[in-house]
Scaffold this active site. Structure first.
Site, PDB file in Angstrom:
ATOM      1  N   ASP A 148     -37.543  18.884  -5.928  1.00 36.39           N
ATOM      2  CA  ASP A 148     -37.241  19.902  -4.933  1.00 36.39           C
ATOM      3  C   ASP A 148     -38.453  20.199  -4.048  1.00 36.39           C
ATOM      4  OD1 ASP A 148     -35.473  21.539  -3.730  1.00 36.39           O
ATOM      5  OD2 ASP A 148     -35.628  23.176  -5.174  1.00 36.39           O
ATOM      6  N   ASN A 173     -24.947  18.159  -3.040  1.00 40.73           N
ATOM      7  CA  ASN A 173     -25.720  17.748  -1.857  1.00 40.73           C
ATOM      8  C   ASN A 173     -24.853  17.145  -0.745  1.00 40.73           C
ATOM      9  OD1 ASN A 173     -28.711  16.787  -3.727  1.00 40.73           O
ATOM     10  ND2 ASN A 173     -28.293  18.669  -2.601  1.00 40.73           N
TER      11      ASN A 173
HETATM   12  C1  FPP Z   1     -34.567  18.214  -2.797  1.00 38.46           C
HETATM   13  O1  FPP Z   1     -35.383  18.773  -1.805  1.00 38.46           O
HETATM   14  C2  FPP Z   1     -34.545  16.754  -2.672  1.00 38.46           C
HETATM   15  C3  FPP Z   1     -33.413  16.032  -2.470  1.00 38.46           C
HETATM   16  C4  FPP Z   1     -32.059  16.631  -2.361  1.00 38.46           C
HETATM   17  C5  FPP Z   1     -33.455  14.561  -2.313  1.00 38.46           C
HETATM   18  C6  FPP Z   1     -34.459  13.845  -3.175  1.00 38.46           C
HETATM   19  C7  FPP Z   1     -34.246  12.385  -3.043  1.00 38.46           C
HETATM   20  C8  FPP Z   1     -35.213  11.506  -2.738  1.00 38.46           C
HETATM   21  C9  FPP Z   1     -36.627  11.889  -2.548  1.00 38.46           C
HETATM   22  C10 FPP Z   1     -34.842  10.060  -2.665  1.00 38.46           C
HETATM   23  C11 FPP Z   1     -35.170   9.494  -4.012  1.00 38.46           C
HETATM   24  C12 FPP Z   1     -34.908   8.071  -4.164  1.00 38.46           C
HETATM   25  C13 FPP Z   1     -34.888   7.459  -5.399  1.00 38.46           C
HETATM   26  C14 FPP Z   1     -34.500   6.025  -5.515  1.00 38.46           C
HETATM   27  C15 FPP Z   1     -35.219   8.169  -6.659  1.00 38.46           C
HETATM   28  P1  FPP Z   1     -34.763  19.788  -0.728  1.00 38.46           P
HETATM   29  O2  FPP Z   1     -34.337  18.989   0.456  1.00 38.46           O
HETATM   30  O3  FPP Z   1     -33.700  20.609  -1.365  1.00 38.46           O
HETATM   31  O4  FPP Z   1     -36.026  20.654  -0.388  1.00 38.46           O
HETATM   32  P2  FPP Z   1     -36.055  22.184   0.054  1.00 38.46           P
HETATM   33  O5  FPP Z   1     -35.621  22.986  -1.143  1.00 38.46           O
HETATM   34  O6  FPP Z   1     -37.501  22.402   0.385  1.00 38.46           O
HETATM   35  O7  FPP Z   1     -35.148  22.323   1.238  1.00 38.46           O
END
Ligand code: FPP
Length: 231
Positions: free
Chosen positions: A2, A50
């Site tokens: 996150d 998501n």
């Molecule tokens: C949460 O941060 C992150 C995600 C929903 C996506 C994470 C996925 C990746 C980094 C790709 C990974 C790829 C592999 C193959 C493992 P957020 O967007 O909710 O952050 P925020 O809370 O700051 O808005």
């Protein structure tokens, strides 16, 4: 993982810029855990919730997932790591599903470590599906046990997590491994995922080492069983 969005926002960049930085953070984190003797990790990459995000972010994340599997599988395989996706893959694009199958098939006999990637994962959905699947396979509600239900979860064959690390500072599980995390220790850090570093890992592992894991027993019982083991 996150905090990618906030990391990008603080740099006045789009959310996908943060997710790309999030992907770059993965390899050093895997290496640092490996060096510290942790060989089994599950990364929460995409939840069933998501899909509610803007279309371009969802599309971008799916592309990133595919690209990352393409780029990283060979090296993970060379290092003896088994890759597994946990989640409902039926809603993913055909091409991404094929990449996942290829990575799992290629690495299935590896034993040096295990990397589980939760994609389109949601614990409540998982538990309901597991129950339905068990019923289809002839398990009656009277026969159902924790072991049987566990064997129908996406995580079948994977031990329950000892430690859950949540980056980005939120104190909640967000539908992640609800069943499997029954006795996991929870470590929450304000560090945003793209900044998660070996220092944060050391902090998380020091926290874990300081926990007394009683699994419902008393401290006295835990001490007695430790003494018994030593004797
Ligand atoms: C949460 O941060 C992150 C995600 C929903 C996506 C994470 C996925 C990746 C980094 C790709 C990974 C790829 C592999 C193959 C493992 P957020 O967007 O909710 O952050 P925020 O809370 O700051 O808005």
């Amino acid at each position: 993982m996150d905090g990618n969005g906030r990391w990008a926002k603080s740099r006045h960049r789009p959310r996908l810029f943060g997710h790309r930085a999030g992907v770059r953070a993965i390899r050093p984190v895997l290496d640092a855990f490996h060096e510290r003797g942790v060989h089994m990790l599950t990364l929460y990459a995409f939840s069933t919730e998501n899909w509610r995000r803007p279309d371009d972010e969802v599309r971008g994340l799916m592309t990133l997932l595919g690209e990352t599997i393409d780029r990283e599988t060979d090296e993970l395989h060379a290092n003896g790591i088994q890759i597994r996706a946990v989640g409902d893959r039926s809603r993913l694009g055909e091409r991404l599903q094929a990449k996942i199958r290829m990575a799992e098939e290629k690495t299935k006999a590896n034993t040096a470590g295990m990397l589980n990637v939760a994609i389109n994962y949601g614990s409540r959905h998982e538990i309901i599906e597991a129950f339905q699947d068990a019923t289809v396979h002839g398990v009656s509600s009277e026969e159902m046990t924790e072991e049987i239900l566990s064997s129908y979860l996406y995580t079948r064959g994977i031990p329950d997590p000892d430690l859950i690390i949540r980056t980005g500072g939120e104190y909640r599980l967000s539908n992640f491994l609800l069943w499997q995390a029954a006795y996991a220790e929870l470590f929450v850090t304000p560090t945003l995922w793209p900044d998660f570093s070996p220092t944060d890992i050391d902090e998380a592992l020091a926290f874990f080492a300081g926990r007394e894991r009683r699994f419902g027993s008393t401290s006295e019982q835990v001490d007695a069983s430790r003494k018994e083991k030593r004797a």
